[in-house]
Design a protein around this motif. Structure first.
Motif, mmCIF file in Angstrom:
data_model
loop_
_atom_site.group_PDB
_atom_site.id
_atom_site.type_symbol
_atom_site.label_atom_id
_atom_site.label_comp_id
_atom_site.label_asym_id
_atom_site.label_seq_id
_atom_site.Cartn_x
_atom_site.Cartn_y
_atom_site.Cartn_z
ATOM 1 N N SER A 19 -9.736 0.950 -9.090
ATOM 2 C CA SER A 19 -10.295 0.495 -7.810
ATOM 3 C C SER A 19 -10.055 -1.001 -7.606
ATOM 4 C CB SER A 19 -11.790 0.807 -7.748
ATOM 5 O OG SER A 19 -12.477 0.223 -8.843
ATOM 6 N N ALA A 45 0.833 -1.209 0.000
ATOM 7 C CA ALA A 45 0.000 0.000 0.000
ATOM 8 C C ALA A 45 0.862 1.252 0.000
ATOM 9 C CB ALA A 45 -0.932 0.005 1.203
ATOM 10 N N GLN A 56 -7.504 -2.707 -8.746
ATOM 11 C CA GLN A 56 -6.088 -2.884 -8.406
ATOM 12 C C GLN A 56 -5.822 -2.532 -6.946
ATOM 13 O OE1 GLN A 56 -4.449 -0.463 -11.552
ATOM 14 N NE2 GLN A 56 -4.132 -2.216 -12.901
ATOM 15 N N TRP A 57 -6.473 -1.482 -6.453
ATOM 16 C CA TRP A 57 -6.354 -1.161 -5.028
ATOM 17 C C TRP A 57 -6.918 -2.292 -4.166
ATOM 18 C CZ3 TRP A 57 -3.375 2.136 -2.685
ATOM 19 C CH2 TRP A 57 -2.977 3.315 -3.326
ATOM 20 N N ALA A 107 2.204 1.682 -3.443
ATOM 21 C CA ALA A 107 1.194 2.217 -4.356
ATOM 22 C C ALA A 107 0.982 3.710 -4.115
ATOM 23 C CB ALA A 107 -0.127 1.463 -4.167
#
Length: 296
Positions: A262, A246, A264-265, A249
């Motif tokens: 969204s 995270a 991919q998150w 990213a």
């Protein structure tokens, strides 16, 4: 004067957070060298300077290295070098956070498949679900580059090998094994960087950025993790370190202007949950140590 209990509890958590953020920043800045020296040249600078810094910090010649240990350190270092090569190659075509999430499948596989706990099937399922959302398997291939995914998966394989080889030098002092392992990694990757970038590696501003990247992504994280590991259980440390995808990213968004969908998150969150759960339920010997954090 003694520190408050609340501050004492916060120090190791802040140390892990600082380590993960430093790794993310170092890799984000390293990627900005790609237009000048390419991914291979960047890997050479990052690993080469990291090795020099840690040799100066730890001075591993102070410890005795047996022939058996030296052979193990060579395998350990080659795996580390190849892992870095593959990882930086993946960053050419896929976002930073996605590359880290895919790469996490390596240590997750080692942790889960060397355990016999039923709960590990849950972590495997979460990791597979996350990877299924990231990999170009049947859905819109244009959303993620297959070549980048292949390199990230290669990095995962070498990360797994690095962990397994690292167990064979686990009896050595962390400074001893990390410094010599990185030196072997540098011997492995620097020739590729020289072959690809040549004299461009010797430009003063490139060398300066490379040195800064090495300090931020190696010396600082390892120092902070050693502070944390003295105060945290291995499971707690692993759970905290699982936020790395995270943070990667987020750094990709803030520093590199990389945008994720969204889905991919969501995939990154699933991989993080798998990593955190695996760390929380793992046996003590399966935790990530200081050496494990120098992969990016």
């Amino acid at each position: 004067m003694t520190s408050s209990p609340r501050w004492s509890q916060a120090v190791p958590l802040l140390a892990v957070l600082g380590s993960v953020v430093a790794l993310g920043l170092g890799t984000s800045f390293a990627k900005q060298l790609f237009p000048q020296v390419g991914s291979l040249g960047t890997t050479a600078l990052r690993v080469g300077f990291s090795a020099l810094l840690l040799l100066l910090i730890w001075r591993p010649w102070r410890w005795t290295t047996t022939r058996a240990d030296l052979k193990s350190l060579v395998r350990y270092g080659v795996a580390l070098g190849c892992m870095n090569l593959m990882f930086y190659q993946s960053l050419r075509t896929i976002p930073f956070g996605i590359a880290v999430a895919i790469e996490f499948s390596g240590p997750l596989a080692v942790a889960c498949f060397t355990s016999r706990q039923r709960i590990d099937y849950l972590w495997i399922a979460l990791a597979i679900a996350g990877l299924g959302l990231l990999l170009p398997l049947g859905h819109d291939v244009a959303t993620i580059n297959p070549e980048g995914v292949g390199f990230a998966l290669g990095a995962a394989v070498f990360w797994a090998a690095y962990i397994l080889f690292g167990k064979r030098v686990g009896h050595l002092h962390a400074g001893h094994s990390v410094a010599l392992g990185l030196t072997m990694a540098a011997i492995t990757v620097v020739p590729f960087g020289i072959w690809h970038a040549g004299s461009a590696l010797l430009q003063p501003h490139v060398l300066l950025i490379g040195l800064g990247v090495a300090a931020v992504s190696s010396a600082i994280p390892i120092s902070l993790e050693m502070v944390a590991l003295k105060r945290l259980t291995p499971g707690a440390f692993g759970v905290m370190a699982s936020m790395e995808p995270a943070v990667a990213a987020l750094m990709g968004v803030l520093v590199l202007d990389e945008q994720l969908t969204s889905l991919q998150w969501l995939a990154i969150v699933l991989v993080m949950c798998a990593a955190a759960g695996s760390a929380a339920t793992a046996k003590p010997e399966a935790h990530r140590g200081p050496a494990d954090e120098i992969v990016q």
